[in-house]
Structures are given as structure tokens and as C-alpha cells.
Enzyme design. Sequence first.
Site, PDB file in Angstrom:
ATOM      1  N   ASN A   1     100.748 -31.152   6.086  1.00 29.00           N
ATOM      2  CA  ASN A   1      99.408 -32.069   6.108  1.00 29.00           C
ATOM      3  C   ASN A   1      99.666 -30.809   7.789  1.00 29.00           C
ATOM      4  O   ASN A   1     100.034 -31.543   8.609  1.00 29.00           O
ATOM      5  CB  ASN A   1      99.628 -33.134   5.751  1.00 29.00           C
TER       6      ASN A   1
ATOM      7  N   LYS B   1      96.270 -31.635   9.111  1.00 25.29           N
ATOM      8  CA  LYS B   1      95.345 -32.336  10.129  1.00 25.29           C
ATOM      9  C   LYS B   1      94.817 -31.280  10.570  1.00 25.29           C
ATOM     10  O   LYS B   1      94.094 -30.714   9.716  1.00 25.29           O
ATOM     11  CB  LYS B   1      95.821 -33.367  10.948  1.00 25.29           C
TER      12      LYS B   1
ATOM     13  N   HIS C   1      95.524 -41.234   3.605  1.00 26.22           N
ATOM     14  CA  HIS C   1      96.532 -40.796   5.564  1.00 26.22           C
ATOM     15  C   HIS C   1      96.144 -42.397   6.051  1.00 26.22           C
ATOM     16  O   HIS C   1      95.314 -42.462   6.225  1.00 26.22           O
ATOM     17  CB  HIS C   1      96.195 -39.828   5.810  1.00 26.22           C
TER      18      HIS C   1
ATOM     19  N   GLU D   1      95.596 -42.162   9.325  1.00 27.86           N
ATOM     20  CA  GLU D   1      95.075 -42.049  10.088  1.00 27.86           C
ATOM     21  C   GLU D   1      93.720 -41.627  10.109  1.00 27.86           C
ATOM     22  O   GLU D   1      92.453 -42.351  10.351  1.00 27.86           O
ATOM     23  CB  GLU D   1      94.861 -40.410  10.514  1.00 27.86           C
TER      24      GLU D   1
ATOM     25  N   GLU E   1     104.498 -43.303   4.584  1.00 20.54           N
ATOM     26  CA  GLU E   1     104.574 -43.150   6.241  1.00 20.54           C
ATOM     27  C   GLU E   1     104.687 -44.397   7.370  1.00 20.54           C
ATOM     28  O   GLU E   1     103.474 -44.487   7.552  1.00 20.54           O
ATOM     29  CB  GLU E   1     102.986 -42.029   6.220  1.00 20.54           C
TER      30      GLU E   1
ATOM     31  N   GLY F   1     104.514 -38.381  14.184  1.00 24.09           N
ATOM     32  CA  GLY F   1     103.787 -37.794  15.237  1.00 24.09           C
ATOM     33  C   GLY F   1     103.884 -38.113  16.822  1.00 24.09           C
ATOM     34  O   GLY F   1     104.144 -37.998  18.128  1.00 24.09           O
TER      35      GLY F   1
ATOM     36  N   SER G   1     107.776 -37.854  11.400  1.00 22.44           N
ATOM     37  CA  SER G   1     108.355 -36.747  12.539  1.00 22.44           C
ATOM     38  C   SER G   1     109.292 -35.716  11.754  1.00 22.44           C
ATOM     39  O   SER G   1     110.734 -36.352  12.049  1.00 22.44           O
ATOM     40  CB  SER G   1     108.992 -37.749  13.774  1.00 22.44           C
TER      41      SER G   1
HETATM   42  P1  13P Z   1     104.099 -36.072  11.793  1.00 22.06           P
HETATM   43  O1  13P Z   1     104.831 -35.101  11.255  1.00 22.06           O
HETATM   44  O2  13P Z   1     103.712 -35.078  13.095  1.00 22.06           O
HETATM   45  O3  13P Z   1     104.713 -36.823  12.224  1.00 22.06           O
HETATM   46  O4  13P Z   1     102.864 -35.936  10.460  1.00 22.06           O
HETATM   47  C1  13P Z   1     103.838 -37.365   9.667  1.00 22.06           C
HETATM   48  C2  13P Z   1     102.078 -37.436   8.789  1.00 22.06           C
HETATM   49  O5  13P Z   1     101.341 -37.874   9.037  1.00 22.06           O
HETATM   50  C3  13P Z   1     101.760 -36.353   7.783  1.00 22.06           C
HETATM   51  O6  13P Z   1     101.269 -36.559   6.919  1.00 22.06           O
END
Ligand code: 13P
Length: 255
Positions: free
Chosen positions: A10, A12, A100, A102, A172, A178, A217
Site C-alpha cells: 500500500n 499510500k 483503511h 487513514e 491493522e 507507521g 510496521s
Molecule cells: P506501515 O507499514 O507504514 O505501518 O503502514 C501500514 C498500513 O497502513 C498499510 O495499509
Amino acid sequence: MSRKPILAANWKLHKTHADALQFAQKLHYTLERDDCERADVVICGPFTTLRTLQTVIQSDRMPFHLGAQNVYWEDKGAYTGEISAPMLAALDVEYVIVGHSERREIFGETDEWVRRKVDAVLAGDMTPILCVGETEAEREAGDKDAKVSRQISAGTEGLTPEQVGGLVVAYEPIWAIGTGRTATPEDAQEMCGLIRGLLRERFGDAADATRIQYGGSVKPGNTEALMAGADVDGCLVGGASLDPEDFAAIVRNAV
Ligand code: 13P
């Protein structure tokens, strides 16, 4: 039941179409075809990278699947700025990330929107990657199971067992995204097991076919331990998926 592992990048809000082309070429060069046969390797790029990724994947016969990070539920109409499921399907997109954290937290997506998006993706013959997960405060308050359970029931409401069997769910935990604070393999397994149990209650044995990913992560060094959980069938990778060598190592360590 054996489920094929699924490793999804992903990206983003990262990478132009030119960056995406370079990434796909490097990943293709780095990964053995064998690794890609044992797992589904998915690249979820920004909308502006999808046409480029489609072209290079097809012309160079790369063993990768194309994914998108969002979709709108209407097929067409006066919805400035949105992208529909038929538009994604026309680019040979196979997977679409839905709900997601976010999108839920920054853009205010509700459970109801998420459910409509799941329906739209399925209607377009694509596979939703339905994201769920709790915040740190919810975990500390002992509410993690209730939160995830609510998101799972809202996101799968009205689906048939067959549709649920074809679904990908991504657990997640928001506190792990992150932050570098990966969930322990035990936590990841506990929550992925909980999700499968919820799906089994509602949809019966179809839940055995649903693939459940962990995300938050994920790095080359922790993939193998996370994947050891009986109900962990893959990873949804953010930051570490931006580097083709890191993402290739994650795929290799997962299979
Ligand atoms: P990270 O791997 O950067 O923690 O992000 C995870 C994520 O949100 C994948 O959709």
C-alpha cells in the site's frame, strides 16, 4: 484449509507513474518467479500509477496483481473527483483497499460508506481488502474486540458466504501503522483468529477461505514471525513497500 498467502504493497500518497514503473521493474528483477507463484503479490498504487502499472505488468508478463487504494460506490454521475469500480476494473485492477484507517480517520469514512464500497468492488468482479483495527486508546480501554467486531459486521453485512470466502480482510491496529511499533505475532494471531471466528459465526465454513492479513510496521525482519500465526495469511505493507528490495524481502520471508 490452505490459503494462498497475499502480500500487498500500500503505497499510500507516494510515487508518480514514473516511480511506479521503476519500482515494478526492480521488483520483477529482484523476485524469483517461484516466490510469486507461492503467494499473491499485489501492488496498490495511487490512481495515477495504475495505467502505467497495468501496461508494464502485462507487457513484461510480471507475476504481480494490481490494486487500488480506494473507490467510490456509484458507477458514474456528478461526483467530482471520484473514481468508480468499473473504471478500476477497466484497468485490470483486481484488488481494492476499502476502509483503511487513514480514510476512516482523516476523510471521515463511516462503516456505512465502507459497506457500500465493498458492494461496489464485488459488483465490479474485484476483491475488496477490507481494513479493520483499533486505536491505542480502544485497546487500552479493553474495547479492541468490540471495535473490530463492529467493523467486520458492518463491512460484511448482506454478503453471501461465497463472497465472504473470496474476501481479503486486513487487521491493522492503528497504533502500529507507521509507528515502528509492530504488533507481536501473538497479538496479530489473536486478532486475526478473532476475525475468522466472527466470520465463521455469520457465514459458516466460508470463513476458512477468507484471507486475513496483518498490517502495521511490517518489515523484512518481522514478516516470518507474523506469518507464523495460523490465521495470518499475509501482510498489508505501507512504508516498507516503497523500496522494491524491502518489499521483495517481505515476500520472500512470507513464503
Ligand atoms: P506501515 O507499514 O507504514 O505501518 O503502514 C501500514 C498500513 O497502513 C498499510 O495499509
